[in-house]
Write a protein that holds these residues in place. Structure first.
Motif, PDB file in Angstrom:
ATOM      1  N   LEU A 159       0.828  -1.210   0.000  1.00 18.81           N
ATOM      2  CA  LEU A 159       0.000   0.000   0.000  1.00 18.81           C
ATOM      3  C   LEU A 159       0.865   1.263   0.000  1.00 18.81           C
ATOM      4  N   TYR A 160       1.994   1.229   0.701  1.00 13.23           N
ATOM      5  CA  TYR A 160       2.876   2.396   0.698  1.00 13.23           C
ATOM      6  C   TYR A 160       3.387   2.669  -0.717  1.00 13.23           C
ATOM      7  N   CYS A 161       3.829   1.597  -1.393  1.00 16.31           N
ATOM      8  CA  CYS A 161       4.350   1.765  -2.753  1.00 16.31           C
ATOM      9  C   CYS A 161       3.265   2.244  -3.714  1.00 16.31           C
ATOM     10  N   ALA A 162       2.048   1.712  -3.557  1.00 18.33           N
ATOM     11  CA  ALA A 162       0.966   2.093  -4.466  1.00 18.33           C
ATOM     12  C   ALA A 162       0.585   3.560  -4.296  1.00 18.33           C
ATOM     13  N   THR A 163       0.676   4.077  -3.072  1.00 16.02           N
ATOM     14  CA  THR A 163       0.234   5.445  -2.812  1.00 16.02           C
ATOM     15  C   THR A 163       1.375   6.460  -2.857  1.00 16.02           C
ATOM     16  N   ALA A 164       2.593   6.019  -3.050  1.00 15.22           N
ATOM     17  CA  ALA A 164       3.739   6.928  -3.090  1.00 15.22           C
ATOM     18  C   ALA A 164       3.800   7.651  -4.435  1.00 15.22           C
ATOM     19  N   PRO A 165       4.409   8.860  -4.470  1.00 11.88           N
ATOM     20  CA  PRO A 165       4.637   9.522  -5.764  1.00 11.88           C
ATOM     21  C   PRO A 165       5.568   8.669  -6.609  1.00 11.88           C
ATOM     22  N   LYS A 166       5.352   8.686  -7.923  1.00 13.60           N
ATOM     23  CA  LYS A 166       6.093   7.789  -8.805  1.00 13.60           C
ATOM     24  C   LYS A 166       7.140   8.545  -9.620  1.00 13.60           C
ATOM     25  N   SER A 167       8.279   7.887  -9.804  1.00 17.32           N
ATOM     26  CA  SER A 167       9.327   8.403 -10.675  1.00 17.32           C
ATOM     27  C   SER A 167      10.230   7.249 -11.088  1.00 17.32           C
ATOM     28  N   ASN A 168      10.518   7.157 -12.366  1.00 16.52           N
ATOM     29  CA  ASN A 168      11.491   6.170 -12.828  1.00 16.52           C
ATOM     30  C   ASN A 168      12.811   6.835 -13.171  1.00 16.52           C
ATOM     31  N   ALA A 169      13.032   8.061 -12.630  1.00 19.91           N
ATOM     32  CA  ALA A 169      14.237   8.816 -12.965  1.00 19.91           C
ATOM     33  C   ALA A 169      15.508   8.086 -12.524  1.00 19.91           C
ATOM     34  N   VAL A 170      15.505   7.460 -11.358  1.00 17.68           N
ATOM     35  CA  VAL A 170      16.677   6.710 -10.906  1.00 17.68           C
ATOM     36  C   VAL A 170      16.932   5.526 -11.839  1.00 17.68           C
ATOM     37  N   TYR A 171      15.868   4.795 -12.173  1.00 22.02           N
ATOM     38  CA  TYR A 171      15.994   3.631 -13.060  1.00 22.02           C
ATOM     39  C   TYR A 171      16.524   4.051 -14.422  1.00 22.02           C
TER      40      TYR A 171
END
Length: 441
Positions: free
Chosen positions: A335-347
């Protein structure tokens, strides 16, 4: 040729149809393609099978679908619909000798002007060499191959075999289709001893498998139950079907893909559902935790650095508590991951940096940032001119750290979401200071 669906004649009665003690699923097998339930997209007049039957010619095909969706029935009815010999073998019980015999009989029949449909159940269980053995007989037209599989053909069947056969996908039977099967059973055997709600629960318990549903119905008929059962009583009487989930097969990859994409799409409810599907079907909890941890870096990254911490803490909690208590920690991380802001900038930055490192080979860093532990290294300039950042104004020297023969690169581009917004502000400040120290605007 006229449309064979308009008056699809039933094949000759089969022995099991005439035996009152035959299993209910056998007695209710469809007698024509129009009787097949839930696969109209294939067997209907505009479906792939419908068009082939209407033309009177079949091509080799692979029927791919869940258990109990009609693969065997369709193959048998196809042969009858176009007047072909029907031979059936199972990859579970048949070997090379059985196949050689089937091919030899088909060759004799071909010379006599009779075409043969060879149905191979569980075709994915034949190894690669055995699958290659089908190729010359399919190419010569000795047999028209109809294979049935519950596994993804892309993973389980040879490319050469797939190139010579159409892959036709059978759908999992929905509630309406399963309801039709129950209606047919009740026409033959009488009303099931169930309340309406219990009948719906029975259909739901089948998990899309028509054969399983009819076997459960037959168990109810055999029990001679006097008063209709309600859902709770039905649950006590019948063991609910376990969801189909092979941890090294397509079901595994489908669910982990659904979980990952639900997390990425910030849908905590769907993510929790797919995670529950995996865990209740027997997936290893540590595997789920590994996938969540990967997601925390790949799809969240520095937009919320706590996501990685949450996943690692959930791993520790699960290893400390075990099941079922530790699964709450896994749900928390999900649930924490689902509700966190998303960014693939590191990847994205990691992939770009790795690619650049491979392309640039072994370029030397600038001498000013090289250590000089020996006198010789100092004499040739190692470390000369290095600016100690803590001694500089604002704790920032603005030096160049890139190899002399390489232009500075931009790998990491933080997004305007979550904590990365602050990181972008820091990077912008450093870039501005660096330009000022180098006399640039």
């Amino acid at each position: 040729m006229a449309d064979l669906f308009a008056d699809d004649p039933p094949p000759a009665p089969r022995e099991e149809d005439e035996r009152p003690d035959a299993p209910l699923a056998d007695r209710l097998r469809p007698r024509g393609l129009t009787d097949v339930i839930g696969q109209d997209h294939l067997t209907g007049p505009t479906g792939a099978i419908g068009r082939m039957v209407a033309a009177g010619r079949l091509s080799s095909m692979i029927l791919w679908g869940p258990p109990g969706t009609g693969k065997t029935s369709i193959a048998r009815l196809l042969a009858a619909a176009v007047g072909m010999r029907y031979i059936s073998v199972s990859a579970v019980f048949s070997g090379v000798a059985d196949l050689k015999k089937a091919f030899a009989e088909a060759e004799v029949a071909r010379r006599a002007g009779q075409r043969t449909l060879l149905f191979v159940d569980e075709i994915h269980r034949f190894n690669r060499a055995q699958q290659d053995g089908f190729l010359p007989f399919v190419e010569r037209g000795t047999v028209t191959l109809v294979g049935a599989t519950t596994e993804n053909p892309s993973f389980e069947l040879n490319a050469a075999l797939l190139s010579r056969a159409q892959v036709l996908i059978l759908h999992r039977l929905d509630a309406a289709a399963l309801g039709q099967l129950i209606d047919r059973a009740e026409e033959l055997e009488g009303p099931l001893p169930l309340t309406p709600d219990a009948k719906e629960a029975l259909i739901a318990s089948a998990d899309g498998d028509g054969r399983f549903l009819l076997n459960q119905a037959e168990t109810l008929y055999a029990a001679n139950i006097a008063d209709p059962l309600d859902p709770a009583q039905l649950g006590q009487f019948l063991q609910r079907r376990v969801a189909v989930y092979d941890k090294d097969r397509e079901g595994h990859y489908n669910l982990i893909s659904a979980l990952h994409k639900s997390l990425r799409g910030s849908d905590p409810q769907a993510a929790l559902y797919y995670m529950a599907r995996m865990l209740t079907a027997g997936e290893e909890p540590l595997y789920v935790l590994r996938r969540l941890t990967r997601f925390a870096s790949e799809d969240i990254g520095l937009a919320d650095p706590q996501a990685l911490t949450q996943c690692l803490a959930a791993r520790d909690a699960y290893q400390f508590l075990g099941s079922p208590e530790g699964e709450v920690a896994i749900a928390q991380a999900c649930l924490y991951c689902a509700t966190a802001p998303k960014s693939n900038a590191v990847y994205t930055a990691q992939k770009a940096a790795w690619r650049s490192a491979k392309e640039t080979g072994s370029l030397m860093p600038p001498q000013n940032i090289l250590n000089a532990p020996t006198k010789l290294m100092k004499d040739i300039g190692y470390g000369k001119g290095y600016s100690y950042d803590h001694d500089a104004e604002d704790g920032f020297s603005g030096d160049n750290y890139w190899p002399e023969d390489m232009q500075p690169q931009d790998f990491y581009a933080p997004v305007e979401r979550g904590f990365e917004r602050q990181i972008r502000e820091r990077m912008d400040w450093w870039d501005r200071k660096r330009r000022e120290r180098n006399g640039l605007r």
